[in-house]
Design a protein around this motif. Structure first.
Motif, PDB file in Angstrom:
ATOM      1  N   GLU A  54      41.938  24.926  27.259  1.00  0.00           N
ATOM      2  CA  GLU A  54      40.485  24.753  27.322  1.00  0.00           C
ATOM      3  C   GLU A  54      40.009  24.744  28.769  1.00  0.00           C
ATOM      4  O   GLU A  54      40.771  24.440  29.688  1.00  0.00           O
ATOM      5  N   SER A  55      38.732  25.046  28.964  1.00  0.00           N
ATOM      6  CA  SER A  55      38.153  25.091  30.302  1.00  0.00           C
ATOM      7  C   SER A  55      37.967  23.701  30.885  1.00  0.00           C
ATOM      8  O   SER A  55      37.575  22.770  30.175  1.00  0.00           O
ATOM      9  N   MET A  56      38.245  23.601  32.181  1.00  0.00           N
ATOM     10  CA  MET A  56      37.999  22.354  32.913  1.00  0.00           C
ATOM     11  C   MET A  56      36.505  22.226  33.180  1.00  0.00           C
ATOM     12  O   MET A  56      35.767  23.208  33.149  1.00  0.00           O
ATOM     13  N   SER A  57      36.091  21.022  33.498  1.00  0.00           N
ATOM     14  CA  SER A  57      34.685  20.780  33.805  1.00  0.00           C
ATOM     15  C   SER A  57      34.417  21.034  35.291  1.00  0.00           C
ATOM     16  O   SER A  57      35.338  21.207  36.091  1.00  0.00           O
ATOM     17  N   LYS A  58      33.157  21.016  35.651  1.00  0.00           N
ATOM     18  CA  LYS A  58      32.731  21.194  37.045  1.00  0.00           C
ATOM     19  C   LYS A  58      33.335  20.104  37.935  1.00  0.00           C
ATOM     20  O   LYS A  58      33.522  20.312  39.134  1.00  0.00           O
ATOM     21  N   ALA A  59      33.687  18.966  37.360  1.00  0.00           N
ATOM     22  CA  ALA A  59      34.307  17.875  38.137  1.00  0.00           C
ATOM     23  C   ALA A  59      35.620  18.318  38.760  1.00  0.00           C
ATOM     24  O   ALA A  59      35.995  17.852  39.835  1.00  0.00           O
ATOM     25  N   GLN A  60      36.343  19.239  38.111  1.00  0.00           N
ATOM     26  CA  GLN A  60      37.623  19.710  38.624  1.00  0.00           C
ATOM     27  C   GLN A  60      37.479  20.978  39.476  1.00  0.00           C
ATOM     28  O   GLN A  60      38.458  21.564  39.885  1.00  0.00           O
ATOM     29  N   PRO A  69      37.492  33.400  42.387  1.00  0.00           N
ATOM     30  CA  PRO A  69      36.392  34.261  42.813  1.00  0.00           C
ATOM     31  C   PRO A  69      35.432  34.534  41.655  1.00  0.00           C
ATOM     32  O   PRO A  69      35.857  34.680  40.505  1.00  0.00           O
ATOM     33  N   VAL A  70      34.143  34.599  41.962  1.00  0.00           N
ATOM     34  CA  VAL A  70      33.131  34.894  40.956  1.00  0.00           C
ATOM     35  C   VAL A  70      33.440  36.245  40.318  1.00  0.00           C
ATOM     36  O   VAL A  70      33.743  37.216  41.018  1.00  0.00           O
ATOM     37  N   GLY A  71      33.420  36.294  38.994  1.00  0.00           N
ATOM     38  CA  GLY A  71      33.639  37.525  38.262  1.00  0.00           C
ATOM     39  C   GLY A  71      35.093  37.966  38.155  1.00  0.00           C
ATOM     40  O   GLY A  71      35.380  39.033  37.637  1.00  0.00           O
ATOM     41  N   HIS A  72      36.022  37.140  38.611  1.00  0.00           N
ATOM     42  CA  HIS A  72      37.441  37.498  38.588  1.00  0.00           C
ATOM     43  C   HIS A  72      38.084  37.235  37.224  1.00  0.00           C
ATOM     44  O   HIS A  72      39.227  37.598  36.996  1.00  0.00           O
ATOM     45  N   GLY A  73      37.354  36.614  36.336  1.00  0.00           N
ATOM     46  CA  GLY A  73      37.892  36.318  35.011  1.00  0.00           C
ATOM     47  C   GLY A  73      38.476  34.921  34.932  1.00  0.00           C
ATOM     48  O   GLY A  73      38.401  34.132  35.872  1.00  0.00           O
ATOM     49  N   VAL A  74      39.065  34.631  33.802  1.00  0.00           N
ATOM     50  CA  VAL A  74      39.633  33.306  33.539  1.00  0.00           C
ATOM     51  C   VAL A  74      40.918  33.131  34.346  1.00  0.00           C
ATOM     52  O   VAL A  74      41.779  34.007  34.357  1.00  0.00           O
ATOM     53  N   HIS A  75      41.021  31.987  35.015  1.00  0.00           N
ATOM     54  CA  HIS A  75      42.252  31.623  35.716  1.00  0.00           C
ATOM     55  C   HIS A  75      42.946  30.510  34.942  1.00  0.00           C
ATOM     56  O   HIS A  75      42.299  29.669  34.319  1.00  0.00           O
ATOM     57  N   HIS A  76      44.271  30.510  34.999  1.00  0.00           N
ATOM     58  CA  HIS A  76      45.111  29.541  34.292  1.00  0.00           C
ATOM     59  C   HIS A  76      45.690  28.554  35.307  1.00  0.00           C
ATOM     60  O   HIS A  76      46.393  28.968  36.230  1.00  0.00           O
ATOM     61  N   TYR A  77      45.397  27.276  35.123  1.00  0.00           N
ATOM     62  CA  TYR A  77      45.852  26.219  36.027  1.00  0.00           C
ATOM     63  C   TYR A  77      46.925  25.408  35.314  1.00  0.00           C
ATOM     64  O   TYR A  77      46.637  24.690  34.359  1.00  0.00           O
ATOM     65  N   THR A  78      48.151  25.543  35.789  1.00  0.00           N
ATOM     66  CA  THR A  78      49.275  24.859  35.164  1.00  0.00           C
ATOM     67  C   THR A  78      49.507  23.520  35.845  1.00  0.00           C
ATOM     68  O   THR A  78      49.930  23.468  36.998  1.00  0.00           O
ATOM     69  N   PHE A  79      49.199  22.439  35.132  1.00  0.00           N
ATOM     70  CA  PHE A  79      49.500  21.078  35.564  1.00  0.00           C
ATOM     71  C   PHE A  79      50.883  20.786  35.010  1.00  0.00           C
ATOM     72  O   PHE A  79      51.073  20.763  33.789  1.00  0.00           O
ATOM     73  N   LYS A  80      51.861  20.592  35.887  1.00  0.00           N
ATOM     74  CA  LYS A  80      53.242  20.432  35.436  1.00  0.00           C
ATOM     75  C   LYS A  80      53.827  19.142  35.995  1.00  0.00           C
ATOM     76  O   LYS A  80      53.870  18.938  37.210  1.00  0.00           O
ATOM     77  N   LEU A  81      54.268  18.294  35.088  1.00  0.00           N
ATOM     78  CA  LEU A  81      54.928  17.043  35.460  1.00  0.00           C
ATOM     79  C   LEU A  81      56.430  17.253  35.356  1.00  0.00           C
ATOM     80  O   LEU A  81      56.919  17.762  34.346  1.00  0.00           O
ATOM     81  N   HIS A  82      57.146  16.860  36.393  1.00  0.00           N
ATOM     82  CA  HIS A  82      58.602  17.002  36.432  1.00  0.00           C
ATOM     83  C   HIS A  82      59.242  15.616  36.447  1.00  0.00           C
ATOM     84  O   HIS A  82      58.888  14.784  37.292  1.00  0.00           O
ATOM     85  N   ALA A  83      60.161  15.360  35.544  1.00  0.00           N
ATOM     86  CA  ALA A  83      61.003  14.163  35.594  1.00  0.00           C
ATOM     87  C   ALA A  83      62.192  14.527  36.476  1.00  0.00           C
ATOM     88  O   ALA A  83      62.890  15.513  36.205  1.00  0.00           O
TER      89      ALA A  83
END
Length: 182
Positions: free
Chosen positions: A34-40, A131-145
């Motif tokens: 899902e899309s992040m909010s403007k806060a992120q 960048p504006v108009g570059h399309g959807v970007h995927h942000y991987t939040f990854k936690l490592h043990a």
């Protein structure tokens, strides 16, 4: 026939017990797919968001976990090598939550944690700013043990060095892949 049914049933339950003990990463602020909010969204580079790191919590760390590391990476950044938004190492093993905004410049990270300089050139969370108009970007939040209590990294460690050391010491990881577009 009953023997096969019993063996099949036991196999199914043992599969569930393996899954039930898996490291899990969740958030009140971001959701997988899902899309992040403007806060992120980052503040700067033409972006006007809140640059607020999201709340994150995790559970079921694997046996042998001595610390955690957290990374946030945008594989879609038009750089040829992606974009590191946040890297934190040496999060103590007894910590299982980061409050919203913990990755700010006021550095309210748990004691002993070390934030690595991101690709914005700052040692804190750097929000999304595709960048504006570059399309959807995927942000991987990854936690490592991690299997070590402390990663010995220089104060000015690069993202590549931090990533190498994190991956070399990871027992298990969990991810949330959030989206953002401008």
């Amino acid at each position: 026939m009953y023997k096969r049914l019993l063996v099949g049933t036991l196999s199914l339950f043992s599969s569930f017990s393996v899954l039930a003990g898996s490291l899990t990463l969740t958030s009140e602020d971001i959701k997988n797919g899902e899309s992040m909010s403007k806060a992120q969204e980052f503040t700067g580079f033409g972006c006007e968001g809140g640059n607020t790191s999201p709340h994150l919590t995790w559970s079921n760390p694997p046996q042998g976990t001595k610390s955690f590391a957290l990374t946030v990476f945008d594989r879609d950044a038009p750089t040829g090598s992606g974009w590191w938004h946040w890297q934190v190492v040496n999060i103590p093993a007894n910590v299982q939550e980061l409050a919203q905004g913990a990755g700010s410049s006021t550095n309210t990270m748990p004691k002993g944690s070390q934030q690595i300089e991101n690709d914005y050139g700052i040692k804190e969370f750097g929000g999304a700013c595709p960048p504006v108009g570059h399309g959807v970007h995927h942000y991987t939040f990854k936690l490592h043990a991690l299997k070590v209590e402390k990663l010995e990294l220089p104060e000015n460690a690069s993202s590549a060095l931090a990533g190498f050391m994190i991956n070399a010491n990871t027992i298990e990881s969990a991810t949330i892949e959030a989206l953002y577009e401008r």
